[in-house]
Design an enzyme around this catalytic site. Structure first.
Site, mmCIF file in Angstrom:
data_model
loop_
_atom_site.group_PDB
_atom_site.id
_atom_site.type_symbol
_atom_site.label_atom_id
_atom_site.label_comp_id
_atom_site.label_asym_id
_atom_site.label_seq_id
_atom_site.Cartn_x
_atom_site.Cartn_y
_atom_site.Cartn_z
ATOM 1 C CB CYS A 2 -0.803 0.259 1.432
ATOM 2 S SG CYS A 2 -1.872 1.453 1.521
ATOM 3 C CB CYS A 54 -0.072 2.277 4.350
ATOM 4 S SG CYS A 54 -1.580 1.762 3.276
ATOM 5 C CG ASP A 55 3.540 1.263 4.395
ATOM 6 O OD1 ASP A 55 2.986 1.472 5.476
ATOM 7 O OD2 ASP A 55 3.179 0.050 3.991
#
Ligand code: NAP
Length: 319
Positions: free
Chosen positions: A145, A148-149
């Site tokens: 993701c 997300c990261d």
């Protein structure tokens, strides 16, 4: 006599546990079948159990570890009286009400529970490469993701694996942070839509590694590189990257509902206004019905919707 519940929730990611918090607070005493660990990438608690730092869940100013966030969801659901069982729903019968759910390994024998309303929150799984190092370094440089990261890879060189729209979307997003993004694809042409291809080709921070497969991810506690093999020449090379984003597709966890709930072309459960499924009394939330947003916060939001839809539906049924 098999127990009859008002609400059974299948799944324990942000969607299922938010539905549990809401239905528990509405005095519906929900039972959550939270699943059982069957592999590193299949855990009760969903995909956040495989994440390290979560920095974009509102309310956590300094971020929070994925597993800790899910523990908080669980504690909050339990506090209001939700019952959680660490079992998998292995078979359901949605052909008549109350619905019937089995949890025996092969779905045989006595049912575990019957329920007036069912909330499906079984999530989706990212498809993984299955190469050495991938499991070990998931959440430590290996990610599924970018939203997300990506932030953690500021100024670093990273690789994105895949040739579809997701891979290009991830690669384009990651150019905001990474100094260089190498897209590794197993063929000579991309599967992604033309517009995404044009954008990726025009972005000078993205380079392409064609006809190449990843054979291993290297590193002990964080990623130090990936081994790639040219499928035409057989030549192997190490790409020195500190992050690997695997974007080769997702699979919604729908096996147990196959043939009983209507699904769209991409295999995700279809909803018909709010969280209503094709079966009256079955509500669906989270990634199992969402092939677009796939975020913890959107899953949680849809879990709230499913809980409220179920609550209103039960009220109409005279409960
Ligand atoms: P996808 O279209 O199925 O693409 C998967 C990609 O991963 C393909 O390029 C495939 O290679 C590759 N792949 C699959 N298994 C692999 C393996 N074991 N090793 C290496 N490579 C592997 O999946 P997606 O990109 O997640 O997209 C899913 C759907 O959502 C699509 O319909 C897509 O259009 C849509 N979507 C749209 C957008 C957008 O419009 N912005 C964004 C994301 C997704 P091959 O090409 O060789 O098969």
């Amino acid at each position: 006599m098999t127990e009859l519940r008002d609400v059974v929730i299948v799944g324990s990611g942000p969607a299922g546990l938010t539905a549990a918090i809401y239905t528990a607070r509405a005095n519906l005493s929900p039972l959550v079948l939270e699943g059982e660990p069957s592999s590193t990438s299949d855990q009760p608690g969903g995909q956040l159990m495989l994440t390290t730092e979560v920095e974009n869940f509102p309310g956590f100013v300094d971020g929070i570890q994925g597993p800790e966030l899910m523990q908080r969801f669980r504690d909050q659901a339990s506090r209001f009286g939700a019952e959680l069982q660490t079992v998998k729903a292995t078979r359901v019968d949605l052909s008549s009400r109350p619905f019937t759910v089995w949890t025996s390994p092969d779905g045989s024998g006595e049912p575990a529970v019957t329920t007036r309303a069912l909330i499906v929150a079984t999530g989706a799984q990212s498809l993984m490469l299955g190469v050495p190092g991938e499991d070990l370094l998931l959440g430590h440089g290996v990610s599924t993701c970018a939203t997300c990261d990506g932030f953690f890879f500021r100024g670093q060189e990273i690789a994105v694996i895949g040739g579809g729209d997701s891979a290009l979307e991830e690669a384009l997003f990651l150019t905001r942070f990474a100094s260089k993004v190498t897209l590794v694809h197993r063929r000579k042409e991309l599967r992604a839509s033309k517009i995404m291809q044009d954008r990726a080709f025009a972005n000078e921070r993205i380079s392409f590694r064609w006809s190449s497969v990843v054979t291993a991810i290297q590193g002990e506690t964080s990623v130090t590189g990936i081994a790639v093999r040219d499928v035409d020449s057989g030549a192997e090379e190490i790409l020195p990257v500190s992050g690997v984003f695997v974007a080769i597709g997702h699979r919604p966890n729908t096996d147990v509902f196959s043939g009983q709930l209507e699904m769209g072309d991409t295999g995700y459960v279809r909803t018909f206004g709010g969280s209503r499924s094709s079966v009256d009394g079955v509500f669906v939330c989270g990634d199992v019905q969402d092939d677009v947003y796939q975020q913890a916060i959107t899953a949680a939001g849809s879990g709230c919707m499913a809980a409220m839809d179920a609550e209103r539906w039960l009220e109409v049924q005279g409960r």
